[in-house]
Design a protein around this motif. Structure first.
Motif, PDB file in Angstrom:
ATOM      1  N   MET A   1       9.604  51.373  79.560  1.00 28.60           N
ATOM      2  CA  MET A   1       8.746  52.092  80.499  1.00 28.60           C
ATOM      3  C   MET A   1       9.446  52.214  81.848  1.00 28.60           C
ATOM      4  SD  MET A   1       5.973  49.199  81.656  1.00 28.60           S
ATOM      5  CE  MET A   1       5.722  50.013  83.231  1.00 28.60           C
ATOM      6  N   LEU A   2       9.346  53.392  82.437  1.00 32.67           N
ATOM      7  CA  LEU A   2       9.895  53.597  83.777  1.00 32.67           C
ATOM      8  C   LEU A   2       8.763  53.560  84.787  1.00 32.67           C
ATOM      9  CD1 LEU A   2      12.081  55.100  81.865  1.00 32.67           C
ATOM     10  CD2 LEU A   2      12.802  56.149  83.995  1.00 32.67           C
ATOM     11  N   ASN A   3       9.046  53.047  85.994  1.00 34.02           N
ATOM     12  CA  ASN A   3       8.024  52.991  87.026  1.00 34.02           C
ATOM     13  C   ASN A   3       8.609  53.330  88.390  1.00 34.02           C
ATOM     14  OD1 ASN A   3       9.403  50.631  87.817  1.00 34.02           O
ATOM     15  ND2 ASN A   3       8.020  49.303  86.673  1.00 34.02           N
ATOM     16  N   GLY A   4       7.742  53.433  89.365  1.00 36.48           N
ATOM     17  CA  GLY A   4       8.161  53.799  90.711  1.00 36.48           C
ATOM     18  C   GLY A   4       9.049  52.767  91.359  1.00 36.48           C
ATOM     19  N   GLU A   5       8.864  51.490  91.004  1.00 30.44           N
ATOM     20  CA  GLU A   5       9.685  50.437  91.588  1.00 30.44           C
ATOM     21  C   GLU A   5      11.153  50.577  91.177  1.00 30.44           C
ATOM     22  OE1 GLU A   5       5.497  48.760  91.291  1.00 30.44           O
ATOM     23  OE2 GLU A   5       6.820  50.014  90.073  1.00 30.44           O
ATOM     24  N   LEU A   6      11.403  51.139  90.002  1.00 33.96           N
ATOM     25  CA  LEU A   6      12.773  51.354  89.567  1.00 33.96           C
ATOM     26  C   LEU A   6      13.386  52.566  90.260  1.00 33.96           C
ATOM     27  CD1 LEU A   6      15.141  50.684  87.645  1.00 33.96           C
ATOM     28  CD2 LEU A   6      14.037  52.146  85.940  1.00 33.96           C
ATOM     29  N   ILE A   7      12.582  53.600  90.455  1.00 33.70           N
ATOM     30  CA  ILE A   7      13.099  54.855  90.996  1.00 33.70           C
ATOM     31  C   ILE A   7      13.219  54.820  92.518  1.00 33.70           C
ATOM     32  CG2 ILE A   7      12.588  57.326  91.231  1.00 33.70           C
ATOM     33  CD1 ILE A   7      11.288  57.080  88.412  1.00 33.70           C
ATOM     34  N   GLU A  67      10.434  44.222  94.693  1.00 38.84           N
ATOM     35  CA  GLU A  67      10.093  45.216  93.665  1.00 38.84           C
ATOM     36  C   GLU A  67      11.182  45.378  92.606  1.00 38.84           C
ATOM     37  OE1 GLU A  67       6.939  48.087  96.028  1.00 38.84           O
ATOM     38  OE2 GLU A  67       8.872  48.914  95.423  1.00 38.84           O
ATOM     39  N   LEU A  68      12.461  45.395  93.031  1.00 41.09           N
ATOM     40  CA  LEU A  68      13.561  45.630  92.099  1.00 41.09           C
ATOM     41  C   LEU A  68      14.584  44.510  92.223  1.00 41.09           C
ATOM     42  CD1 LEU A  68      15.454  47.333  90.207  1.00 41.09           C
ATOM     43  CD2 LEU A  68      16.255  48.513  92.272  1.00 41.09           C
ATOM     44  N   VAL A  91       8.438  40.901  90.526  1.00 39.08           N
ATOM     45  CA  VAL A  91       9.439  41.953  90.340  1.00 39.08           C
ATOM     46  C   VAL A  91       8.997  42.853  89.186  1.00 39.08           C
ATOM     47  CG1 VAL A  91      11.818  42.441  89.688  1.00 39.08           C
ATOM     48  CG2 VAL A  91      11.317  40.574  91.283  1.00 39.08           C
ATOM     49  N   LYS A  92       9.000  44.167  89.432  1.00 40.95           N
ATOM     50  CA  LYS A  92       8.525  45.125  88.428  1.00 40.95           C
ATOM     51  C   LYS A  92       9.631  46.011  87.862  1.00 40.95           C
ATOM     52  CE  LYS A  92       4.191  44.016  88.362  1.00 40.95           C
ATOM     53  NZ  LYS A  92       3.644  43.381  87.140  1.00 40.95           N
ATOM     54  N   ALA A  93      10.870  45.790  88.325  1.00 42.27           N
ATOM     55  CA  ALA A  93      11.982  46.573  87.794  1.00 42.27           C
ATOM     56  C   ALA A  93      13.241  45.727  87.814  1.00 42.27           C
ATOM     57  CB  ALA A  93      12.182  47.853  88.604  1.00 42.27           C
ATOM     58  N   PHE A  94      14.012  45.804  86.726  1.00 39.85           N
ATOM     59  CA  PHE A  94      15.233  45.024  86.601  1.00 39.85           C
ATOM     60  C   PHE A  94      16.389  45.936  86.190  1.00 39.85           C
ATOM     61  CE2 PHE A  94      11.847  41.990  85.972  1.00 39.85           C
ATOM     62  CZ  PHE A  94      12.288  40.835  86.601  1.00 39.85           C
ATOM     63  N   ILE A  95      17.530  45.745  86.840  1.00 43.32           N
ATOM     64  CA  ILE A  95      18.789  46.354  86.407  1.00 43.32           C
ATOM     65  C   ILE A  95      19.742  45.190  86.150  1.00 43.32           C
ATOM     66  CG2 ILE A  95      20.734  47.827  87.009  1.00 43.32           C
ATOM     67  CD1 ILE A  95      18.870  49.347  88.908  1.00 43.32           C
ATOM     68  N   ILE A  96      20.170  45.027  84.902  1.00 44.93           N
ATOM     69  CA  ILE A  96      21.063  43.922  84.556  1.00 44.93           C
ATOM     70  C   ILE A  96      22.422  44.510  84.218  1.00 44.93           C
ATOM     71  CG2 ILE A  96      21.474  41.961  83.034  1.00 44.93           C
ATOM     72  CD1 ILE A  96      18.477  41.714  82.642  1.00 44.93           C
ATOM     73  N   VAL A  97      23.380  44.324  85.121  1.00 41.21           N
ATOM     74  CA  VAL A  97      24.726  44.855  84.891  1.00 41.21           C
ATOM     75  C   VAL A  97      25.560  43.882  84.075  1.00 41.21           C
ATOM     76  CG1 VAL A  97      24.603  46.186  87.021  1.00 41.21           C
ATOM     77  CG2 VAL A  97      25.721  43.950  87.032  1.00 41.21           C
ATOM     78  N   SER A  98      25.112  42.656  83.960  1.00 39.37           N
ATOM     79  CA  SER A  98      25.854  41.620  83.244  1.00 39.37           C
ATOM     80  C   SER A  98      26.078  41.997  81.787  1.00 39.37           C
ATOM     81  CB  SER A  98      25.094  40.293  83.298  1.00 39.37           C
ATOM     82  OG  SER A  98      24.631  40.018  84.599  1.00 39.37           O
ATOM     83  N   HIS A 138      17.564  57.512  96.757  1.00 43.31           N
ATOM     84  CA  HIS A 138      16.915  56.400  97.457  1.00 43.31           C
ATOM     85  C   HIS A 138      17.814  55.178  97.580  1.00 43.31           C
ATOM     86  CE1 HIS A 138      13.310  58.793  97.152  1.00 43.31           C
ATOM     87  NE2 HIS A 138      13.399  58.818  95.834  1.00 43.31           N
ATOM     88  N   TYR A 139      18.610  54.897  96.554  1.00 40.57           N
ATOM     89  CA  TYR A 139      19.475  53.715  96.605  1.00 40.57           C
ATOM     90  C   TYR A 139      20.634  53.878  95.635  1.00 40.57           C
ATOM     91  CZ  TYR A 139      17.482  51.988  92.167  1.00 40.57           C
ATOM     92  OH  TYR A 139      17.103  51.843  90.859  1.00 40.57           O
ATOM     93  N   HIS A 140      21.720  53.154  95.912  1.00 39.66           N
ATOM     94  CA  HIS A 140      22.914  53.206  95.080  1.00 39.66           C
ATOM     95  C   HIS A 140      23.106  51.841  94.423  1.00 39.66           C
ATOM     96  CE1 HIS A 140      24.509  56.505  98.039  1.00 39.66           C
ATOM     97  NE2 HIS A 140      23.506  56.920  97.296  1.00 39.66           N
ATOM     98  N   GLY A 141      22.370  51.580  93.366  1.00 41.25           N
ATOM     99  CA  GLY A 141      22.369  50.273  92.709  1.00 41.25           C
ATOM    100  C   GLY A 141      23.411  50.159  91.624  1.00 41.25           C
ATOM    101  N   VAL A 142      24.681  50.354  91.972  1.00 43.24           N
ATOM    102  CA  VAL A 142      25.774  50.276  91.007  1.00 43.24           C
ATOM    103  C   VAL A 142      26.895  49.425  91.596  1.00 43.24           C
ATOM    104  CG1 VAL A 142      25.268  52.512  89.952  1.00 43.24           C
ATOM    105  CG2 VAL A 142      26.843  52.391  91.890  1.00 43.24           C
ATOM    106  N   PHE A 143      27.780  48.925  90.703  1.00 41.99           N
ATOM    107  CA  PHE A 143      28.909  48.118  91.184  1.00 41.99           C
ATOM    108  C   PHE A 143      30.228  48.877  91.085  1.00 41.99           C
ATOM    109  CE2 PHE A 143      28.773  47.228  86.636  1.00 41.99           C
ATOM    110  CZ  PHE A 143      30.106  47.245  86.258  1.00 41.99           C
ATOM    111  N   THR A 144      30.147  50.186  90.929  1.00 41.42           N
ATOM    112  CA  THR A 144      31.339  50.981  90.647  1.00 41.42           C
ATOM    113  C   THR A 144      31.544  52.054  91.712  1.00 41.42           C
ATOM    114  OG1 THR A 144      29.957  52.382  89.256  1.00 41.42           O
ATOM    115  CG2 THR A 144      31.204  50.638  88.156  1.00 41.42           C
ATOM    116  N   GLN A 145      32.683  52.713  91.587  1.00 40.06           N
ATOM    117  CA  GLN A 145      33.005  53.891  92.379  1.00 40.06           C
ATOM    118  C   GLN A 145      33.576  54.951  91.443  1.00 40.06           C
ATOM    119  OE1 GLN A 145      35.550  51.762  95.312  1.00 40.06           O
ATOM    120  NE2 GLN A 145      34.180  52.634  96.861  1.00 40.06           N
ATOM    121  N   PRO A 146      33.493  56.230  91.776  1.00 39.05           N
ATOM    122  CA  PRO A 146      32.966  56.802  93.021  1.00 39.05           C
ATOM    123  C   PRO A 146      31.441  56.869  93.025  1.00 39.05           C
ATOM    124  CG  PRO A 146      33.631  58.561  91.552  1.00 39.05           C
ATOM    125  CD  PRO A 146      34.001  57.283  90.863  1.00 39.05           C
TER     126      PRO A 146
END
Length: 686
Positions: A1-7, A67-68, A91-98, A138-146
């Motif tokens: 499920m996607l929610n506003g806290e993720l976006i 929230e995230l 917390v209502k949204a998780f991004i796990i890069v691990s 809104h945000y740049h939640g990544v560990f990479t470039q560009p």
């Protein structure tokens, strides 16, 4: 499920953030700061109290409600951290890069399940694990470039693979393509590509949302969801281009029919994309080129004018367009003569329009104006203009910029001198344009766009197919396997598919009597073995009763033969039609020319049943041998409408008979009067 806290989260915590921007946690914090994230930002780091100017907490238990959460810590630590964040910090949204989860070991898969259970219990969103993250306006939640610039009218890009996503972004940036959002779903434990497409469809805002979507897909878990929501988005005015990578051949087992040998899971993907209206691509360059085409004005025809100052690239482009059934019409007559008089001596206007190497910006403007206003047979223009290193082309590109802004017809800029005229190209792109530096890649991509049909209609039509009768036949069949010829003919007759006259019998007298009734020459085939030709079970062009009797006796002596089938010897072009049931996708329908076209060249088109006429005509016209169907070199063509009628009825039959797992109608013979199904096999599994 996607929610506003993720976006659009009001607060973000980076667990594992650090001062070392060469590590994932440190780069995530840096990207968030560089992206001017406007919400509250927290970091969890056991050693540092300040991370890149952001307050850091030693433990997730110490942070405020958030929230995230973006996790960049060892995989084995993630389930416990998620538990605390979800239960205690709301917390209502998780991004796990691990990494280190189900993509690596069975133990990792267990960790993934623990995380998913926690996230689902609290109604939170989960992206990943094993991904690069999410970035948007809104945000740049990544560990990479560009990290590209983001605009409301940019491209929404969803990728199964993080690394591939970066390479695709690089390709896009060289063309001037802009982004609205980038999603890397990694292992897709909760949210996959289809789920994000579903969210974008259900929450689509025609004023503010991007109308261009790029997809890189490694696994389609829910074909129906992708089909429904991609089709819905396209009907709402969006355009979608996609790569499906990693398709495997499900036909590696010994196949018992042409269909079984040819059809694969990739065939199902091809059919799904066609039905949805998704433009299928096969490389990063092609994907970003198609998306760049989507940014231009709508294409309303197949006729293209090529305007250039260099003959070679124009010729290569014309070849690429012609191969893709895009027309490069001759420009002749008084209007063409008038245009030629306004250009330098030596210029050509027949199409390509070559204003020659010394042509001026004014000459380019004149050629564009004639294509826009005077040549009615032109639907779009491709302008190839580089620099030999002798002159600056700012003025020429300024003319091109203004014409692209004001012309009704789309203009495709091909500016190949990205080194020699690098500053000029960059200036042109900064004005909001894209650039196609390679003309052949553009021509191929444009062909894919033009030849992709609109999403198929969802209306249910029976086209005269006797559905109750078909169900009665299927329901009374007791066993799995190949049907006897009588049952095959019954099913095809109930579907209103025209059949050649025939008799199947173990009686020589009955066979000879039938042949005398229909007239010689006739064809005799064995009944029983599946591969008739391999055992000498087919005899063609039998012209006398004596010859027929001889073939009957010979065939009945072949092991496992139970009877002999006799049909009139029809003359005409052979066509192929087949279907195969693919798990999760349904029936994939295959069509093409028969003989060498299917046997050797594999010149086949695919569609997903049930098929609309628009899909079917798209399938037929995408065949490499389509010119034979149209008629070529003095030979009469095939009745395309009759062929489409047979295909649409077959797909309707399949819609109501999921027990059919494999079917061949090979050949269908197109005579001067009608198309007839000559030989057919149907395999069922109940």
């Amino acid at each position: 499920m996607l929610n506003g806290e993720l976006i659009n989260p009001c607060s973000i915590v980076v667990v594992g953030g650090s001062n070392n921007v060469h590590k994932p946690g440190g780069r995530i914090v840096r990207n968030l700061l560089d992206g001017k994230y406007q919400g509250e930002l927290y970091v969890v780091n056991a050693k540092d109290t300040d991370v890149q100017g952001v307050k850091s907490y030693p433990d997730v238990k110490d942070i405020p409600e958030t929230e995230l959460a973006i996790l960049s810590i060892p995989g084995k630590s993630c389930p416990g951290v998620v538990e605390i964040l979800a239960r205690e910090k709301n917390v209502k949204a998780f991004i796990i890069v691990s990494a280190g989860f189900g993509e690596e070991t069975a133990e990792g898969a267990i960790l993934e399940e623990q995380i998913l259970q926690t996230v689902n219990e609290v109604g939170a969103s989960l992206i990943g694990p094993n991904c690069i993250g999410v970035m948007n306006m809104h945000y740049h939640g990544v560990f990479t470039q560009p990290v590209p610039e983001f605009y409301p009218g940019g491209v929404d890009f969803i990728s199964s693979s993080g690394g591939t996503a970066l390479f695709i972004i690089e390709s896009a940036l060289t063309k001037g393509l802009r982004f609205s959002s980038v999603w890397s779903v990694g292992n897709s434990k909760q949210i996959g590509v289809e789920d994000i497409v579903e969210y974008m469809d259900k929450h689509f805002d025609p004023v503010f949302d991007s109308k261009i979507k790029m997809l890189y897909i490694e696994s389609i878990r829910d074909p129906d969801k992708l089909l429904y929501h991609a089709s819905s988005l396209i009907r709402k005015g969006c355009r979608i281009a996609a790569i499906k990578a990693g398709s495997t051949d499900s036909g590696k087992r010994a196949a018992s029919s042409h269909t079984g040998a040819i059809a694969s899971s990739d065939s199902a993907v091809e059919a799904l994309f066609r039905k949805a209206g998704i433009v299928r691509c096969f490389s990063r360059e092609e994907l970003t080129t198609v998306a760049s085409i989507f940014t231009l004005k709508e294409i309303r025809g197949r006729n293209c004018a090529i305007i250039t100052h260099a003959g070679g690239p124009a010729v290569m482009l014309a070849d690429a367009l012609s191969k893709g059934h895009v027309n490069v019409p001759d420009l002749t007559g008084p209007v063409a003569t008038e245009l030629k008089s306004k250009l330098y001596p030596g210029a050509a206007v027949g199409n390509p329009i070559d204003i020659i190497g010394t042509g001026t910006p004014e000459h380019l403007a004149t050629a564009i104006d004639y294509c826009e206003n005077r040549f009615d047979q032109v639907d779009m223009m491709m302008v190839i203009f580089g620099s030999p290193g002798l002159v600056k082309v700012y003025d020429t590109y300024e003319v091109l910029h203004k014409k692209m802004e004001t012309c009704r017809k789309p203009i495709f800029p091909v500016l190949p001198s990205i080194v020699t005229a690098g500053p000029e190209v960059r200036s042109f792109v900064k004005k909001g344009h894209v650039n196609f530096s390679d003309e052949v890649t553009l021509g191929t991509a444009l062909s894919r766009v033009i030849n992709t049909p609109r999403p198929a209609t969802t209306d249910i039509q029976l086209y005269g197919v006797d559905v109750p009768g078909i169900r009665r036949v299927i329901d009374r069949l007791p066993d799995n396997g190949y049907l006897v010829p009588e049952d095959v003919r019954t099913l095809l007759s109930l579907a209103q598919i025209p059949l050649v006259e025939e008799i199947t019998s173990g009686s020589k007298e009955e066979i000879v009597k039938f042949a005398a009734t229909i007239g010689y020459p006739v064809v005799a085939k064995v009944v029983g073995p599946v591969h008739k030709s391999d055992i000498g079970g087919v005899a063609l062009n039998i012209r006398t009763p004596e010859h027929l009797q001889f073939e009957f006796e010979r065939m009945m002596a072949i092991p496992d033969v139970t009877a002999v089938m006799v049909q009139p010897m029809l003359k005409g072009q052979e066509l192929f039609l087949g279907a195969k049931y693919e798990d999760r996708f349904g029936h994939v329908v295959l069509c093409g020319l028969g003989g060498i076209f299917v046997e050797v060249l594999k010149d086949i088109s695919y569609g997903l049943a049930p098929l609309s006429y628009e899909e079917i005509f798209s399938m037929i016209r995408s065949l490499r041998g389509y010119k034979i169907i149209k008629g070529t070199r003095g030979q009469k063509g095939i009745d395309e409408q009759q062929y489409a009628d047979i295909i649409v009825r077959l797909s309707t039959l399949l819609r109501f008979a999921s027990e059919i797992k494999e079917m061949d109608i090979n050949p269908i013979v197109a005579t001067e009067k009608e198309l007839y199904a000559v030989d057919a096999r149907i395999r069922i599994e109940k």
